[in-house]
Design a protein around this motif. Structure first.
Motif, PDB file in Angstrom:
ATOM      1  N   GLY A  52      -4.264  13.141  -5.119  1.00  0.00           N
ATOM      2  CA  GLY A  52      -4.035  11.812  -4.583  1.00  0.00           C
ATOM      3  C   GLY A  52      -3.886  10.803  -5.702  1.00  0.00           C
ATOM      4  O   GLY A  52      -4.320  11.030  -6.839  1.00  0.00           O
ATOM      5  N   ARG A  53      -3.304   9.663  -5.367  1.00  0.00           N
ATOM      6  CA  ARG A  53      -3.183   8.553  -6.307  1.00  0.00           C
ATOM      7  C   ARG A  53      -3.003   7.281  -5.469  1.00  0.00           C
ATOM      8  O   ARG A  53      -2.100   7.206  -4.642  1.00  0.00           O
ATOM      9  CB  ARG A  53      -1.999   8.753  -7.239  1.00  0.00           C
ATOM     10  N   GLY A  54      -3.861   6.307  -5.695  1.00  0.00           N
ATOM     11  CA  GLY A  54      -3.780   5.075  -4.926  1.00  0.00           C
ATOM     12  C   GLY A  54      -4.018   5.342  -3.450  1.00  0.00           C
ATOM     13  O   GLY A  54      -5.014   5.965  -3.064  1.00  0.00           O
ATOM     14  N   ALA A  55      -3.093   4.905  -2.598  1.00  0.00           N
ATOM     15  CA  ALA A  55      -3.210   5.131  -1.159  1.00  0.00           C
ATOM     16  C   ALA A  55      -2.362   6.310  -0.693  1.00  0.00           C
ATOM     17  O   ALA A  55      -2.162   6.493   0.513  1.00  0.00           O
ATOM     18  CB  ALA A  55      -2.798   3.865  -0.400  1.00  0.00           C
ATOM     19  N   ARG A  56      -1.886   7.117  -1.642  1.00  0.00           N
ATOM     20  CA  ARG A  56      -1.055   8.281  -1.297  1.00  0.00           C
ATOM     21  C   ARG A  56      -1.779   9.578  -1.655  1.00  0.00           C
ATOM     22  O   ARG A  56      -2.527   9.634  -2.646  1.00  0.00           O
ATOM     23  CB  ARG A  56       0.289   8.227  -2.042  1.00  0.00           C
ATOM     24  N   VAL A  57      -1.559  10.608  -0.841  1.00  0.00           N
ATOM     25  CA  VAL A  57      -2.108  11.940  -1.105  1.00  0.00           C
ATOM     26  C   VAL A  57      -1.000  12.960  -0.901  1.00  0.00           C
ATOM     27  O   VAL A  57      -0.005  12.688  -0.213  1.00  0.00           O
ATOM     28  CB  VAL A  57      -3.309  12.259  -0.185  1.00  0.00           C
ATOM     29  N   ASP A  67      -2.379   7.443   3.185  1.00  0.00           N
ATOM     30  CA  ASP A  67      -3.768   7.491   3.638  1.00  0.00           C
ATOM     31  C   ASP A  67      -4.142   6.129   4.219  1.00  0.00           C
ATOM     32  O   ASP A  67      -4.281   5.154   3.494  1.00  0.00           O
ATOM     33  CB  ASP A  67      -4.676   7.846   2.459  1.00  0.00           C
ATOM     34  N   VAL A  68      -4.326   6.082   5.530  1.00  0.00           N
ATOM     35  CA  VAL A  68      -4.677   4.834   6.212  1.00  0.00           C
ATOM     36  C   VAL A  68      -6.080   4.963   6.809  1.00  0.00           C
ATOM     37  O   VAL A  68      -6.415   4.334   7.793  1.00  0.00           O
ATOM     38  CB  VAL A  68      -3.632   4.491   7.299  1.00  0.00           C
ATOM     39  N   VAL A  75     -11.125   2.237  -4.286  1.00  0.00           N
ATOM     40  CA  VAL A  75     -10.163   1.604  -5.193  1.00  0.00           C
ATOM     41  C   VAL A  75      -9.004   2.554  -5.510  1.00  0.00           C
ATOM     42  O   VAL A  75      -8.350   2.440  -6.545  1.00  0.00           O
ATOM     43  CB  VAL A  75     -10.842   1.096  -6.489  1.00  0.00           C
ATOM     44  N   GLY A  76      -8.758   3.476  -4.604  1.00  0.00           N
ATOM     45  CA  GLY A  76      -7.613   4.371  -4.720  1.00  0.00           C
ATOM     46  C   GLY A  76      -7.985   5.747  -5.224  1.00  0.00           C
ATOM     47  O   GLY A  76      -8.865   5.905  -6.062  1.00  0.00           O
ATOM     48  N   HIS A  77      -7.314   6.738  -4.691  1.00  0.00           N
ATOM     49  CA  HIS A  77      -7.536   8.116  -5.117  1.00  0.00           C
ATOM     50  C   HIS A  77      -7.283   8.251  -6.614  1.00  0.00           C
ATOM     51  O   HIS A  77      -6.312   7.722  -7.159  1.00  0.00           O
ATOM     52  CB  HIS A  77      -6.598   9.056  -4.357  1.00  0.00           C
ATOM     53  N   PRO A 430      -7.519   2.719   1.755  1.00  0.00           N
ATOM     54  CA  PRO A 430      -8.112   2.278   0.490  1.00  0.00           C
ATOM     55  C   PRO A 430      -7.796   0.804   0.234  1.00  0.00           C
ATOM     56  O   PRO A 430      -6.784   0.275   0.705  1.00  0.00           O
ATOM     57  CB  PRO A 430      -7.436   3.189  -0.552  1.00  0.00           C
ATOM     58  N   LEU A 431      -8.651   0.151  -0.536  1.00  0.00           N
ATOM     59  CA  LEU A 431      -8.522  -1.287  -0.764  1.00  0.00           C
ATOM     60  C   LEU A 431      -7.317  -1.654  -1.611  1.00  0.00           C
ATOM     61  O   LEU A 431      -6.991  -2.843  -1.743  1.00  0.00           O
ATOM     62  CB  LEU A 431      -9.802  -1.811  -1.426  1.00  0.00           C
ATOM     63  N   VAL A 432      -6.656  -0.666  -2.199  1.00  0.00           N
ATOM     64  CA  VAL A 432      -5.455  -0.924  -2.992  1.00  0.00           C
ATOM     65  C   VAL A 432      -4.184  -0.840  -2.141  1.00  0.00           C
ATOM     66  O   VAL A 432      -3.073  -0.846  -2.680  1.00  0.00           O
ATOM     67  CB  VAL A 432      -5.367   0.058  -4.184  1.00  0.00           C
ATOM     68  N   PHE A 433      -4.329  -0.767  -0.847  1.00  0.00           N
ATOM     69  CA  PHE A 433      -3.196  -0.719   0.087  1.00  0.00           C
ATOM     70  C   PHE A 433      -2.259  -1.890  -0.194  1.00  0.00           C
ATOM     71  O   PHE A 433      -2.700  -3.016  -0.429  1.00  0.00           O
ATOM     72  CB  PHE A 433      -3.728  -0.809   1.509  1.00  0.00           C
ATOM     73  N   SER A 434      -0.951  -1.617  -0.158  1.00  0.00           N
ATOM     74  CA  SER A 434       0.050  -2.621  -0.524  1.00  0.00           C
ATOM     75  C   SER A 434       0.957  -2.933   0.660  1.00  0.00           C
ATOM     76  O   SER A 434       0.955  -2.239   1.683  1.00  0.00           O
ATOM     77  CB  SER A 434       0.897  -2.106  -1.686  1.00  0.00           C
ATOM     78  N   GLU A 435       1.783  -3.962   0.498  1.00  0.00           N
ATOM     79  CA  GLU A 435       2.755  -4.285   1.545  1.00  0.00           C
ATOM     80  C   GLU A 435       3.774  -3.159   1.697  1.00  0.00           C
ATOM     81  O   GLU A 435       4.283  -2.913   2.794  1.00  0.00           O
ATOM     82  CB  GLU A 435       3.432  -5.616   1.242  1.00  0.00           C
ATOM     83  N   GLU A 436       4.087  -2.473   0.608  1.00  0.00           N
ATOM     84  CA  GLU A 436       4.964  -1.297   0.701  1.00  0.00           C
ATOM     85  C   GLU A 436       4.327  -0.221   1.571  1.00  0.00           C
ATOM     86  O   GLU A 436       5.009   0.444   2.364  1.00  0.00           O
ATOM     87  CB  GLU A 436       5.242  -0.750  -0.702  1.00  0.00           C
ATOM     88  N   ASP A 437       3.002  -0.069   1.444  1.00  0.00           N
ATOM     89  CA  ASP A 437       2.297   0.893   2.282  1.00  0.00           C
ATOM     90  C   ASP A 437       2.325   0.461   3.753  1.00  0.00           C
ATOM     91  O   ASP A 437       2.466   1.295   4.656  1.00  0.00           O
ATOM     92  CB  ASP A 437       0.848   1.037   1.813  1.00  0.00           C
TER      93      ASP A 437
END
Length: 454
Positions: A52-57, A67-68, A75-77, A430-437
């Motif tokens: 994983g990395r950030g909000a993606r796995v 990952d929602v 703070v992200g994977h 995760p708290l690093v979720f972005s508008e792209e996510d």
């Protein structure tokens, strides 16, 4: 017959689903028999994650997912600052708190600096269950009582003590004889003096809930039980995500204190900037708890938890009973916790939760007009509940909620459900979720609703 656990069984894989799996996935599910039958997997087709990395796995086939759901990797994977902190400290020393070490002391001071000054003591454990277990013991020592009040669909842990305070585990779980439940503060369905709960002023909603506390304590007294504590998280996450109206817990906690009890604020879910309005969920309510517990978000995946306390509340327990947790507060976990806290500050995860959470909630709300299966959308920051109902009613529709969940999974979006009826999509990334996510989620949700004819 025992009912299924809403938090464990609603969205779980069951052995009878194995026939539909590919050979590799089926083999892994069968090999899990060595773990015993109590464990659960998510989804009808379980996901085999490998990185994983950030909000993606990513799964074992290299497929990417959003990952929602994960508040463990807060703070992200694989956050590089946390990984580096763990590696550095592991390369030096890892031991317990019966030796002197700066990490635990530095972090203790730092985490207390995020809380009101009245909370001036902190003890460390490994899990939220351990933290809540200890907090109840402390509350009982301070008050001289035994009785604990929780909400109707609460989950507070899996130790012998805390599982008895967790009705969300289902009717097969024996609940404590000194425990009493009060109703879920369901602002979607409740009406108070003719006022819908979601439009009710905070003072009136709080007065209703305070009345439920009074009734629970009166029932304790009829059975010879002395009241000790209200154990509740301020977002009522397992109950179905009910953070508002902000301030309504004020009259409730005033009543708890009047009746001789203390409030244990379970911050595993709403704490660590999750709501976007404050570092701690209880701060949205404008109250200083007597005891605070937290766990999962603290160290970005390492088993770390805390119990913070007012010194006068802690003293009757700590002044007479030694406490030792072999792994709680160890240097490696404290290094990870410190790095996580540093990232939260430096990257302004609270501001991100507020900004992106608002965009996310409004986007989901925008689906309601064309998709009447969505009865309510509520939340704070990056914690959103999306209630799925029978169109034209407020009747919970668990079957549709699970179909949405499983179809989202097939479109590479991972989340889960909560609430008494298992019909509320729990959107807690995760708290690093972005508008792209957010965009990726909304694309998958639009396709899901279309495919299901909703």
């Amino acid at each position: 017959m025992a009912t299924r656990s809403t938090i464990m069984d609603t969205n779980s894989f069951r052995p009878e689903m194995a026939a539909a799996l590919d050979p590799q996935t089926r083999r892994l599910t069968e090999e899990r028999e060595v773990l015993g039958p109590a464990y659960r997997l998510f989804y009808r087709k379980p996901v085999h994650l490998t990185k994983g990395r950030g909000a993606r796995v990513w799964d074992a086939d290299g497929e990417e997912y959003l990952d929602v759901y994960n508040n463990v990797a807060s703070v992200g994977h694989a956050n590089p600052r946390v990984v580096d902190a763990i590696a550095r400290q592991a390369g030096l020393l890892n031991t317990h708190t019966r030796y002197l070490h700066e990490n635990v002391l530095d972090y203790a001071q730092d985490i207390l600096s995020t809380m009101p000054g009245e909370l001036d003591r902190v003890m460390f454990q490994c899990t939220g269950s351990e933290a809540n277990d200890l907090a109840v013991r402390v509350a009982r020592a301070y008050t001289g009582g035994e009785g604990v009040i929780v909400t109707a669909e609460a989950y507070h842990g899996n130790s012998a003590l805390t599982s008895g305070l967790s009705p969300a585990l289902g009717t097969a779980q024996e609940l404590g004889l000194t425990m009493r439940m009060i109703p879920t503060p369901d602002t979607y369905r409740l009406e108070i003096d003719g006022c819908p709960g979601n439009a009710c002023p905070a003072a009136e909603f709080g007065a209703w809930m305070a009345g439920e506390v009074r009734r629970a304590v009166a029932d304790m007294e009829r059975h010879g039980i002395r009241f000790a504590a209200l154990l509740a998280d301020s977002i009522f996450s397992s109950d179905g995500v009910y953070p508002d109206p902000a301030g309504y817990l004020g009259p409730v906690i005033d009543t708890v204190h009047e009746l001789g009890g203390v409030w244990i604020a379970d911050e595993v879910q709403p704490g660590f900037t999750r709501t976007g309005d404050a570092f701690w969920g209880f701060q949205r309510q404008g109250i200083v708890p007597d005891l605070v517990t937290s766990g999962k978000p603290m160290a970005n995946g390492l088993p770390t938890s805390l119990m913070a306390a007012r010194h006068e509340v802690l003293e009757p327990f700590a002044g007479s009973i030694p406490y030792f947790n072999t792994f709680g507060g160890n240097p490696v976990c404290m290094a990870a916790a410190q790095a996580t806290l540093d990232v939260m500050r430096d990257e302004d995860t609270m501001g991100n939760a507020k900004r992106v959470g608002t965009v996310f909630r409004r986007a989901v709300e925008g689906l309601m007009a064309d998709h009447p299966c969505i009865g309510d959308v509520r939340g704070a920051g990056l914690y959103i509940g999306c209630e799925i109902v029978v169109p034209g009613t407020k009747e919970p529709d668990q079957a549709t909620a699970l179909d949405i969940l499983e179809t989202l999974r097939m479109h590479h979006v991972l989340t889960s459900v909560c609430g008494r009826f298992g019909n509320i999509l729990k959107l807690r990334p995760p708290l690093v979720f972005s508008e792209e996510d957010v965009d990726m989620f909304m694309d998958a949700m639009a396709v899901t609703l279309r495919e299901l004819g909703l």
